[in-house]
Design a protein around this motif. Sequence first.
Motif, PDB file in Angstrom:
ATOM      1  N   THR A  47      32.503  54.426  38.993  1.00  0.00           N
ATOM      2  CA  THR A  47      31.097  52.360  39.180  1.00  0.00           C
ATOM      3  C   THR A  47      31.455  51.823  38.361  1.00  0.00           C
ATOM      4  N   SER A  48      30.933  50.271  39.656  1.00  0.00           N
ATOM      5  CA  SER A  48      30.974  49.395  37.888  1.00  0.00           C
ATOM      6  C   SER A  48      29.755  49.040  36.997  1.00  0.00           C
ATOM      7  N   TYR A  49      29.733  48.407  35.907  1.00  0.00           N
ATOM      8  CA  TYR A  49      29.050  48.223  35.165  1.00  0.00           C
ATOM      9  C   TYR A  49      29.277  47.005  34.289  1.00  0.00           C
ATOM     10  N   PRO A  50      27.942  46.314  33.932  1.00  0.00           N
ATOM     11  CA  PRO A  50      28.007  44.820  33.340  1.00  0.00           C
ATOM     12  C   PRO A  50      27.909  45.361  31.865  1.00  0.00           C
ATOM     13  N   VAL A  51      29.007  44.166  31.130  1.00  0.00           N
ATOM     14  CA  VAL A  51      29.653  44.359  30.168  1.00  0.00           C
ATOM     15  C   VAL A  51      29.000  43.668  29.438  1.00  0.00           C
ATOM     16  N   ASP A  52      28.147  43.811  28.204  1.00  0.00           N
ATOM     17  CA  ASP A  52      27.529  43.238  27.175  1.00  0.00           C
ATOM     18  C   ASP A  52      27.520  42.747  25.845  1.00  0.00           C
ATOM     19  N   THR A  53      28.786  43.423  25.692  1.00  0.00           N
ATOM     20  CA  THR A  53      29.525  43.132  24.165  1.00  0.00           C
ATOM     21  C   THR A  53      30.506  42.385  24.163  1.00  0.00           C
ATOM     22  N   GLU A  54      31.361  41.863  23.138  1.00  0.00           N
ATOM     23  CA  GLU A  54      32.257  41.193  23.333  1.00  0.00           C
ATOM     24  C   GLU A  54      33.784  41.559  23.066  1.00  0.00           C
ATOM     25  N   ASP A  55      34.854  41.218  23.547  1.00  0.00           N
ATOM     26  CA  ASP A  55      35.939  41.781  23.978  1.00  0.00           C
ATOM     27  C   ASP A  55      37.005  41.407  23.214  1.00  0.00           C
ATOM     28  N   HIS A  56      36.591  40.408  21.766  1.00  0.00           N
ATOM     29  CA  HIS A  56      37.354  39.586  21.753  1.00  0.00           C
ATOM     30  C   HIS A  56      36.403  38.526  20.462  1.00  0.00           C
ATOM     31  N   ALA A  57      36.452  37.947  19.678  1.00  0.00           N
ATOM     32  CA  ALA A  57      35.988  36.782  18.486  1.00  0.00           C
ATOM     33  C   ALA A  57      36.260  36.288  18.008  1.00  0.00           C
ATOM     34  N   GLN A  58      36.684  35.247  17.713  1.00  0.00           N
ATOM     35  CA  GLN A  58      37.128  34.203  16.285  1.00  0.00           C
ATOM     36  C   GLN A  58      36.025  33.740  15.349  1.00  0.00           C
ATOM     37  N   ILE A  59      36.298  34.115  14.435  1.00  0.00           N
ATOM     38  CA  ILE A  59      35.400  33.742  13.477  1.00  0.00           C
ATOM     39  C   ILE A  59      35.587  33.046  12.241  1.00  0.00           C
ATOM     40  N   LEU A  85      42.467  46.548  27.564  1.00  0.00           N
ATOM     41  CA  LEU A  85      42.789  45.757  28.555  1.00  0.00           C
ATOM     42  C   LEU A  85      42.665  45.554  29.327  1.00  0.00           C
ATOM     43  N   HIS A  86      42.527  46.362  30.612  1.00  0.00           N
ATOM     44  CA  HIS A  86      42.325  46.758  31.808  1.00  0.00           C
ATOM     45  C   HIS A  86      41.014  46.490  32.186  1.00  0.00           C
ATOM     46  N   GLU A  87      40.435  46.724  33.458  1.00  0.00           N
ATOM     47  CA  GLU A  87      38.961  46.705  33.715  1.00  0.00           C
ATOM     48  C   GLU A  87      38.373  48.210  33.988  1.00  0.00           C
ATOM     49  N   THR A  88      39.316  49.031  34.054  1.00  0.00           N
ATOM     50  CA  THR A  88      39.186  50.172  34.468  1.00  0.00           C
ATOM     51  C   THR A  88      39.007  51.536  33.033  1.00  0.00           C
ATOM     52  N   PHE A 133      36.116  40.548  30.763  1.00  0.00           N
ATOM     53  CA  PHE A 133      35.632  40.667  32.106  1.00  0.00           C
ATOM     54  C   PHE A 133      33.796  40.957  31.856  1.00  0.00           C
ATOM     55  N   GLU A 134      33.519  40.440  32.900  1.00  0.00           N
ATOM     56  CA  GLU A 134      32.131  40.413  32.623  1.00  0.00           C
ATOM     57  C   GLU A 134      31.207  42.204  33.199  1.00  0.00           C
ATOM     58  N   THR A 135      31.766  42.867  34.262  1.00  0.00           N
ATOM     59  CA  THR A 135      31.673  43.581  34.560  1.00  0.00           C
ATOM     60  C   THR A 135      33.040  44.349  35.049  1.00  0.00           C
ATOM     61  N   ARG A 136      32.492  45.941  34.665  1.00  0.00           N
ATOM     62  CA  ARG A 136      33.959  46.285  34.306  1.00  0.00           C
ATOM     63  C   ARG A 136      33.551  47.702  35.641  1.00  0.00           C
ATOM     64  N   ARG A 137      34.231  48.962  35.748  1.00  0.00           N
ATOM     65  CA  ARG A 137      34.131  50.013  36.060  1.00  0.00           C
ATOM     66  C   ARG A 137      34.724  51.127  35.298  1.00  0.00           C
ATOM     67  N   LYS A 138      33.724  52.514  35.608  1.00  0.00           N
ATOM     68  CA  LYS A 138      34.216  53.915  34.948  1.00  0.00           C
ATOM     69  C   LYS A 138      34.077  53.910  36.162  1.00  0.00           C
ATOM     70  N   SER A 139      35.109  55.429  35.475  1.00  0.00           N
ATOM     71  CA  SER A 139      35.632  56.761  36.933  1.00  0.00           C
ATOM     72  C   SER A 139      34.252  57.567  36.509  1.00  0.00           C
ATOM     73  N   ALA A 140      33.921  58.038  37.389  1.00  0.00           N
ATOM     74  CA  ALA A 140      32.583  58.699  37.976  1.00  0.00           C
ATOM     75  C   ALA A 140      32.318  59.613  36.184  1.00  0.00           C
ATOM     76  N   GLY A 141      33.544  60.693  36.554  1.00  0.00           N
ATOM     77  CA  GLY A 141      33.287  62.040  35.630  1.00  0.00           C
ATOM     78  C   GLY A 141      34.004  61.430  34.934  1.00  0.00           C
ATOM     79  N   GLY A 142      34.744  60.784  34.280  1.00  0.00           N
ATOM     80  CA  GLY A 142      35.086  60.658  32.529  1.00  0.00           C
ATOM     81  C   GLY A 142      35.262  60.731  31.718  1.00  0.00           C
ATOM     82  N   ARG A 143      36.410  61.307  31.123  1.00  0.00           N
ATOM     83  CA  ARG A 143      36.462  61.543  30.010  1.00  0.00           C
ATOM     84  C   ARG A 143      35.712  60.213  28.913  1.00  0.00           C
ATOM     85  N   ASP A 144      35.265  60.167  27.761  1.00  0.00           N
ATOM     86  CA  ASP A 144      35.535  59.190  27.466  1.00  0.00           C
ATOM     87  C   ASP A 144      35.653  58.739  26.595  1.00  0.00           C
TER      88      ASP A 144
END
Lengths: 388, 388, 388, 388
Positions: A236-248, A160-163, A210-221
Amino acid sequence: MERLRVAVIGTGFIGPVHAEAVRRNPGLAELTAIAGSSEEAAGEAAARLNVPFYSGDYRDVIAREDVDLVHICTPNYLHYPMAKDCLENGKHVLCEKPLAMTSAEARDLLRLAEAKNLKAAVNYNLRYYPMIQEIKSRNSKSPDGRIFALQGSYLQDWLLHETDYSWRMESKLSGKTRAVADIGTHWMDLAQYVTGLKIEKVLAQFGRMFETRRKSAGGRDHTFDRGGEKKPSDYTSYPVDTEDHAQILLSFEGGVLGNLTVSQVSAGYKNFMEYRQMGRDVSYSWNSEAPNRIKIGHRDQANEILMKDPGLLHSRAASMSAYPGGHQEGYGDTLKFILRDFYSDVLGRSVEGGASDYPTLQDGLAEMLLCEAIIKSAETGEWMEVGV
Amino acid sequence: MERLRVAVIGTGFIGPVHAEAVRRNPGLAELTAIAGSSEEAAGEAAARLNVPFYSGDYRDVIAREDVDLVHICTPNYLHYPMAKDCLENGKHVLCEKPLAMTSAEARDLLRLAEAKNLKAAVNYNLRYYPMIQEIKSRNSKSPDGRIFALQGSYLQDWLLHETDYSWRMESKLSGKTRAVADIGTHWMDLAQYVTGLKIEKVLAQFGRMFETRRKSAGGRDHTFDRGGEKKPSDYTSYPVDTEDHAQILLSFEGGVLGNLTVSQVSAGYKNFMEYRQMGRDVSYSWNSEAPNRIKIGHRDQANEILMKDPGLLHSRAASMSAYPGGHQEGYGDTLKFILRDFYSDVLGRSVEGGASDYPTLQDGLAEMLLCEAIIKSAETGEWMEVGV
Amino acid sequence: MERLRVAVIGTGFIGPVHAEAVRRNPGLAELTAIAGSSEEAAGEAAARLNVPFYSGDYRDVIAREDVDLVHICTPNYLHYPMAKDCLENGKHVLCEKPLAMTSAEARDLLRLAEAKNLKAAVNYNLRYYPMIQEIKSRNSKSPDGRIFALQGSYLQDWLLHETDYSWRMESKLSGKTRAVADIGTHWMDLAQYVTGLKIEKVLAQFGRMFETRRKSAGGRDHTFDRGGEKKPSDYTSYPVDTEDHAQILLSFEGGVLGNLTVSQVSAGYKNFMEYRQMGRDVSYSWNSEAPNRIKIGHRDQANEILMKDPGLLHSRAASMSAYPGGHQEGYGDTLKFILRDFYSDVLGRSVEGGASDYPTLQDGLAEMLLCEAIIKSAETGEWMEVGV
Amino acid sequence: MERLRVAVIGTGFIGPVHAEAVRRNPGLAELTAIAGSSEEAAGEAAARLNVPFYSGDYRDVIAREDVDLVHICTPNYLHYPMAKDCLENGKHVLCEKPLAMTSAEARDLLRLAEAKNLKAAVNYNLRYYPMIQEIKSRNSKSPDGRIFALQGSYLQDWLLHETDYSWRMESKLSGKTRAVADIGTHWMDLAQYVTGLKIEKVLAQFGRMFETRRKSAGGRDHTFDRGGEKKPSDYTSYPVDTEDHAQILLSFEGGVLGNLTVSQVSAGYKNFMEYRQMGRDVSYSWNSEAPNRIKIGHRDQANEILMKDPGLLHSRAASMSAYPGGHQEGYGDTLKFILRDFYSDVLGRSVEGGASDYPTLQDGLAEMLLCEAIIKSAETGEWMEVGV
């Protein structure tokens, strides 16, 4: 072979869950090896889980003679190369979903498994909730079970959150769709399995919070690890190119209608999957927050709430009820039962409660083809046929 | 004018419900006349409801001096001509939904009401559940109430069987869409009202359970009257040309996603409407089977269940809570409050709990335009823009 | 000692559940032996569960050097003699509830364990639902957590019919109370554990649906096995001398009120336990049919539904959440965690999520004393003090 | 008499609710007068509700020729003198519950009504939820409807805080019990009505959250008005001599068990009444937060959820369903139907859906006797017989 010797690759969230499920099938298998992304991670897991052999290199595990079957519990982009390696080394495979990054990869695995005469499964474990089995049994036995329409959702909120960050945010690691591939395919596999009907056409609309999200440099993932809990410092910012939500919208064989909403950004829905099936005479509904019951809807009599009670269920569903009526089965129990089915098949044994019908490579391929059609539909806004 | 003098046209299911709602606003209105489809029906209703004047011809009622405002509670195809007659006779109008058979008719009424300087409302009464009002208030006050996606259903089962019949099955009487116009427009009106966002585009898929149905020769034809209870004797077949079930993707202003399933053939769902709103920070969900609560979904804290308790609600929602916390308000209470709002506006009085915002002719027109776009989309399988 | 070597006595419903829970703690224990009521039953279980040693005589198992700790999963009347044998042979013990047939027996075990410096636990596993832990954590941290009243139920229906039979129907095997001892003590243990308050006085009323029941001559007698499924042929009658249903007023330390209903004859309630705690500022409620959530009741704000999500829970509850938020934990998972706590204590290791506080012999004795006071109260109709 | 001419005494919370219910029975009654505690209060209410006559002195209302029947909606201590006055003036009476302050008063009213040949009712309106009627119908028709045990609660939170105040806190105005008389009698009336079984013995335990409470000097004192919302300034302390919470074991005719918890200090429970009935073959459960459904519990088949749908209910329950299936009926609707029954009986008319069986003075007396036995039991800690 009396018991399968099993290795698990992956020590994140789902790897240890698989390891435990192996131990819950003590008559069918033993856990002989574990591999992690580093020697340290693998060693720590092996110690905690009391596994005899471990390595930071999965190839060490695959090469072992005392390994008959390998569970692949790694990020999506590794599924294909690892599964391929396993099959080429003569190991049966249980792969996490989605099976691969593309349908071409999936097809390749299918070909290879057949050539090598090896068994393989994809972990669409939600089939193994007893009440899902019960709906399937009722569908196949109903005198007028003609299904008219399906409706469903798979909603989460961990992104849900940008980070909020996970490797699943990176399409290179996770694939071209995210929410659909990760959780939407669970729903679609389940719907096709329960009804016996294939999805033929799809129309999808994607949303991105979010079209752009942020991630922590050394974060676990790790999956479900929440960015919000990290220090707000060096993102650091990064562009998001996949969907958060879909209706099909889905069109099944025979014109059966389907409507699915998938989301990883729906606040308050932790892991909520719901399945509603409307038929000529009854409807069924089930959801993952109360997985041990189904609602059976009637027009001319009271609705029913059927609870997981072995004495009230068809034999296959009853065989997946480890405890008496009212004692809740959970998520972990589905893993136990998918392994029971798959291992029994590999060992050539009969399965309690009827024929084994675990999700195969063919089912894994079907989901890849669905993902590809859904992506194309979301891009074009048009109905797309699903490849075969 | 101290109190409005009100007439009701229609003595079927919803007419008497309106009559009662008039009586529940004793400070604003009195019920002076009722019209039915026959002298007998009108007379019977007038006696039972103690209404001073009745007639089998609605024009007798409209012509009366002691009638200021008319409720139109008749089959859909009569809404337009009757509303037109009322307006032309200088009467304010509250019309049942859908407002008309076409957007052209709706526009005509809008023009006429303006020309005559008369007030008119369309009975999208579901807005008047207190908890719906509460979501609306929270949406407008939220610091980050940005809405991301909506999901919903309106499911019924009263047309599940082939022999279920009502005048709504006849497109000449009911209009070119059935499920969408009858119940789908309730959901779409509510969604637009609660969010303040217009639906701009739609993509729909229709389903029909029976291409041909049967009706009993002399059967009554009230809504919710079930064919199954009739004698199986002399049925006649007729072709069905409207939808039993629809699944619709919606695109709201600002790219907000929407997904709606509408059905009159979903076994066990008597009158189930659900509304889910996913936002940047919270989600809300509500359903008509438990209308006095909303679920508020959170990511980083427990979810909330807010119950209808005047002390916990925003002022407008509280003003629609006739009873203390926990005492359930029902369907009938929504009628009471929509009349309170509309009558207050007609009388030029202020409304308890804030500005009156009942559904107007403009809202009624908007729903007609939506129906038309949805029909076109279902025919072409393509996204359709909604007319303005 | 690196890992405990564990034996299980009993191969009915609960024995194999224990065996699996041992395997789910691979870093703490291994399963080395199993005993059954016959060589055949033990052998069958050993094969199915892949246990190295088995015997039809539990003393063979207790005598083994490669057994450090024994799980006693047999009918109630055997708990005391077997636990005594175990302790005398220097084995730690985990005993199924109720601990014994009388408080005198329980006291004897307590004395013996202390004398031998051995650890022992009683399987009140319901403490180990994560959300129960969460209520406990909140109780101890609340600034004004003063508890005012408790209310609850434990309802089942597996003895509803006259022909339902189990060894639990025989007071010689099961003890002088049945419903109270079998399920009521679960609730009372949980209530005392969660609140930290002892029950001081009780007033009970017992009900018996049948004074005489019938059992099939050669019927199996496992718990939850239903008489109704047997052939109606050769039944024999027997008098019932224990309660099917009990309603009990409880007086806790400090005057806190409690009210409990226990039943094995409540149709449709398979295994329904509910716990409601009313306090000065908030109330909590939980039930076993939806164990992964608690309802938190508020007066001046919305109620909350807290779902099992490690990120939202206190540390100890989070440590019992094996899966991410929304993934359901079930009955079987509670066994896993009670073993984690008990084994860690026996091994002298620290426990993830805070201090181990599994139910001890002292807790087992407390329940026996409660049963005795409840029986006496039901006989006299008077308030009875609970012995210490 | 064609229509009853009705007066309402009382303009607080419940008086206007009664007034509206009169208007919802337009074929049976008209509202001709209203009385309040002051000329001003009565005048304001009369204006708002459009009542022709009003007075600050209830005797003015009772004296009128155009009043046939009086609703008494005042604090408890006024019920007896006002009801007596009404009966002595030849007016039929509908009195709010509890009927009086003592059983002696209640008996006096009973005597007087008989002597004057007048009808009287006590407003135990919860009988009039359609689903409560449905349970009653099923109880009387069941081939093996033998009831074994009842369990229930009536929980509120409006007196949770020390500063919450209402006239109900004063035993001089409200009577010697508070929670039991105010809400407990609703449950006991309902249980006796639905089962047809009398409560013969009781054992009660009372709880008081505060021995001393504070009230604001000039505070309003309507029920459900919350002290917490007042200014914290000038409070005065007063001792509390009635119970906030009660737990009561009940023994019904034929040895049927009952267990009831009543509370006005249970946070988060706004007005939660639940009724569970366990029988030989089925159980029923109902609660006031979801009043339009009952759960029917079964042992050997799925449980049922029966929703309020006239087509699925017995005739009397169906007659109290104003709207089609799924449209929720609420608290206000119960008032409408109790008046329908009572007025029909006074007018000598037959009632739709079967014989009128509204709560009579005899029922009101029964509740007074129950309150007296409960008080005595709470004082002595012993089982008490209920007077006759």
